[in-house]
Design a protein around this motif. Structure first.
Motif, PDB file in Angstrom:
ATOM      1  N   SER A 155       0.835  -1.203   0.000  1.00  0.00           N
ATOM      2  CA  SER A 155       0.000   0.000   0.000  1.00  0.00           C
ATOM      3  C   SER A 155       0.873   1.258   0.000  1.00  0.00           C
ATOM      4  N   ILE A 156       1.936   1.228   0.789  1.00  0.00           N
ATOM      5  CA  ILE A 156       2.845   2.381   0.839  1.00  0.00           C
ATOM      6  C   ILE A 156       3.537   2.579  -0.507  1.00  0.00           C
ATOM      7  N   VAL A 157       3.996   1.465  -1.103  1.00  0.00           N
ATOM      8  CA  VAL A 157       4.640   1.545  -2.415  1.00  0.00           C
ATOM      9  C   VAL A 157       3.680   2.106  -3.458  1.00  0.00           C
ATOM     10  N   SER A 158       2.439   1.619  -3.445  1.00  0.00           N
ATOM     11  CA  SER A 158       1.438   2.098  -4.404  1.00  0.00           C
ATOM     12  C   SER A 158       1.131   3.578  -4.196  1.00  0.00           C
ATOM     13  N   LEU A 159       1.026   3.997  -2.918  1.00  0.00           N
ATOM     14  CA  LEU A 159       0.734   5.396  -2.622  1.00  0.00           C
ATOM     15  C   LEU A 159       1.869   6.306  -3.087  1.00  0.00           C
ATOM     16  N   LEU A 160       3.109   5.913  -2.795  1.00  0.00           N
ATOM     17  CA  LEU A 160       4.253   6.719  -3.217  1.00  0.00           C
ATOM     18  C   LEU A 160       4.345   6.784  -4.743  1.00  0.00           C
TER      19      LEU A 160
END
Length: 313
Positions: free
Chosen positions: A21-26
């Motif tokens: 989720s963090i990777v996708s958000l960034l």
């Protein structure tokens, strides 16, 4: 404080989902910055190349970076061609081809960021509108039977604030493709998750125990490795400064390290939870039951993934 601890517990239990989720958000934030600040469509015959370059090239770079930072791939390839061997039998491609399940799973993991980039870019529409406005095949649809003037006007769409209503279809097409891509990703992820759990060699509770064991084993291994390395360093340093011969101090051999570095294969026939567990219970890997080169079913490489991620390798 209790609420914060609860949030941390949830993050730890679902660290894989949180990480993705963090990777996708960034990635989505980066795409927004690129599309609004860096991207400037030339509005000429180079629209298609420029637009698709911003849509595809960053996705390819993110995909390659996903492989570069992948801990399991490094673990699989490290030491695969010892003693500077250049034979075809130890080439990285051959090694990866002999582990298709691992290659498939890590390819899926590496695809998270690039697919997020493409989906976010299609929903924004800037890259696609620029590329589509310069594509001769796409231009034939809105400009059918409207002459060359329509083609020239279509190329200038990304730079024209007063866009005719008929050309807004390009942005709508981009957003449609974006939602279709997201829907396909979700459907494939759901089906894959169901298949992985259905094909699990162990039951649900044993799978939970397996995850707990692998994490604890890595923690203990890290502690013991530091203690062992510290003791060895103290002996060697002391001998260097005092001009004495080192006392006998046993350390695992190169072969020991190589054997426990294999990716572990889960099995319903054997009750082992890691390569190390299997190694110490098969006469330090001397038993015929300790086999190298086994395949790991997709979705069950978390044991080695936890170990590799936490050790930094």
């Amino acid at each position: 404080m209790d609420k914060l601890r609860g949030v941390l517990d949830i993050c730890i239990r679902h660290q894989t989902v949180v990480g993705y989720s963090i990777v996708s958000l960034l990635t989505a934030v980066s795409e927004h910055i690129f599309s609004s600040v860096v991207f400037k469509c030339p509005c000429n015959s180079g629209n298609m190349v420029y637009g698709f370059a911003f849509l595809i090239v960053p996705a390819i770079i993110l995909f390659l970076l996903g492989y570069m930072v992948n801990a399991r791939m490094r673990r699989l390839l490290t030491g695969s061609c010892p003693e500077k061997s250049c034979s075809c039998s130890c080439s990285p491609c051959r090694i990866l081809a002999s582990h298709p399940c691992i290659l498939l799973e890590e390819t899926v993991r590496a695809s998270v960021a690039p697919l997020t980039w493409i989906a976010a870019a299609l929903l924004t529409g800037s890259f696609y509108v620029c590329a589509a406005s310069g594509n001769s095949l796409i231009k034939n649809f809105p400009c059918k039977d409207k002459g060359q003037e329509c083609h020239e006007q279509l190329v200038k769409i990304p730079c024209d604030k007063n866009i005719p209503g008929e050309f807004l279809s390009l942005q709508a097409e981009s957003q449609l493709f974006g939602w279709l891509l997201i829907a396909c990703i979700v459907i494939i992820a759901l089906i894959s998750k169901c298949v992985i759990h259905c094909c699990s060699p162990v039951s649900y509770l044993q799978l939970k125990f397996w995850k707990i064991y692998s994490k604890k084993e890595e923690e203990v291994f890290e502690i013991k490795a530091k203690e062992h390395a510290t003791r060895l360093a103290e002996i060697n340093t002391k001998c260097f400064f005092e001009f004495t011969r080192p006392e006998e101090f046993k350390t695992p051999s190169n072969e020991d390290w190589r054997m426990i570095s294999f990716l572990y294969t889960p099995s319903s026939q054997e009750q082992y939870y890691s390569t190390l567990h299997k190694y110490v219970n098969t006469n330090r890997g001397q038993s015929d039951t300790f086999r190298e080169g086994d395949q790991i079913p997709p979705g069950f490489g978390f044991v080695d993934e936890i170990s590799a991620n936490e050790s930094g390798f």
